[in-house]
Design a protein around this motif. Sequence first.
Motif, PDB file in Angstrom:
ATOM      1  N   LYS A  69       0.822  -1.213   0.000  1.00  0.00           N
ATOM      2  CA  LYS A  69       0.000   0.000   0.000  1.00  0.00           C
ATOM      3  C   LYS A  69       0.861   1.270   0.000  1.00  0.00           C
ATOM      4  O   LYS A  69       0.339   2.370  -0.149  1.00  0.00           O
ATOM      5  N   HIS A  82      -3.198  -1.191  -8.686  1.00  0.00           N
ATOM      6  CA  HIS A  82      -4.611  -1.140  -8.329  1.00  0.00           C
ATOM      7  C   HIS A  82      -5.444  -1.849  -9.391  1.00  0.00           C
ATOM      8  O   HIS A  82      -5.120  -1.823 -10.582  1.00  0.00           O
ATOM      9  N   GLU A 132     -12.058   4.370  -8.207  1.00  0.00           N
ATOM     10  CA  GLU A 132     -11.003   3.434  -7.788  1.00  0.00           C
ATOM     11  C   GLU A 132     -11.344   2.791  -6.448  1.00  0.00           C
ATOM     12  O   GLU A 132     -11.174   1.574  -6.272  1.00  0.00           O
ATOM     13  N   ASP A 133     -11.828   3.598  -5.499  1.00  0.00           N
ATOM     14  CA  ASP A 133     -12.182   3.063  -4.182  1.00  0.00           C
ATOM     15  C   ASP A 133     -13.336   2.071  -4.280  1.00  0.00           C
ATOM     16  O   ASP A 133     -13.323   1.019  -3.631  1.00  0.00           O
ATOM     17  N   ASP A 136     -12.200  -1.149  -5.890  1.00  0.00           N
ATOM     18  CA  ASP A 136     -11.426  -1.913  -4.919  1.00  0.00           C
ATOM     19  C   ASP A 136     -12.356  -2.705  -4.005  1.00  0.00           C
ATOM     20  O   ASP A 136     -12.152  -3.900  -3.747  1.00  0.00           O
ATOM     21  N   TYR A 139     -14.085  -5.487  -5.971  1.00  0.00           N
ATOM     22  CA  TYR A 139     -13.183  -6.621  -6.169  1.00  0.00           C
ATOM     23  C   TYR A 139     -13.185  -7.528  -4.945  1.00  0.00           C
ATOM     24  O   TYR A 139     -13.245  -8.754  -5.066  1.00  0.00           O
TER      25      TYR A 139
END
Length: 241
Positions: A69, A82, A132-133, A136, A139
């Motif tokens: 990270k 990412h 993106e968040d 994430d 996923y």
Amino acid sequence: MGKFSLYDLLGLLLPGVLFLFFSGVISHIYGLLPAFLGVLNWQVNIGITLCFALIIGATLYATNFHLVKKSWYNRLLGMYKHVTVLYLKMKFLHQLMNETLNIKSKEWYGKNIFFNKADFDILTAEKQKETEDLQDEFYDRMYYELEYHGKIEHAKTVQSFHFFFRQTALACIILLLLNIVLFALYFIFKPHTRKSDIFATLLLDGLLFSILFVSARLAQWYRKRMVMKMYWAYFTHLKQI
């Protein structure tokens, strides 16, 4: 009790075994190998080795989840990208999967979160970060959903190799630093170091650096394969329900 899986073998045990092996090589070069190990019988030695290998492997595993990270660590090795970055590069999936994945994203988040690269690039920086968040989180949710339905075997196999090479790379970094520090101390306190010791140290450093380089590249490749297989598995799953 569940079986000791390929995931456990590659992600935990083998990186620990590798670390112990090269630690033994370093100990031999500098004469640091504890004498008491020689009096233990081989059964005890194997048991102790496995215990230490698991402890070290688990430590490498946990440490990697913290380090990947960190931007400096990723700039150094590039083993973690990412999921949004990787998915946007998989242009052949966008036309096929975006509509189906966005149906699920609307159910979970009330909005589309999967775009082709051209549409993603015109989003504001704030919207890109939000996407993106959410991707994430998406996923992670699809991972556990696939795991619950027993449809993650192939993706998890690829993930196991990714973890093996990721942990191996970190192990090599630690071993290189350890070897460098020990050689410096050895040279300070024994300035008339034998040429054979210097050669052995340089040879070990070269070997560890080579393993580090190859492992980092393989971890990058398996990360991409893992993400692609995950999306294929979930897309297929959604089409079947």
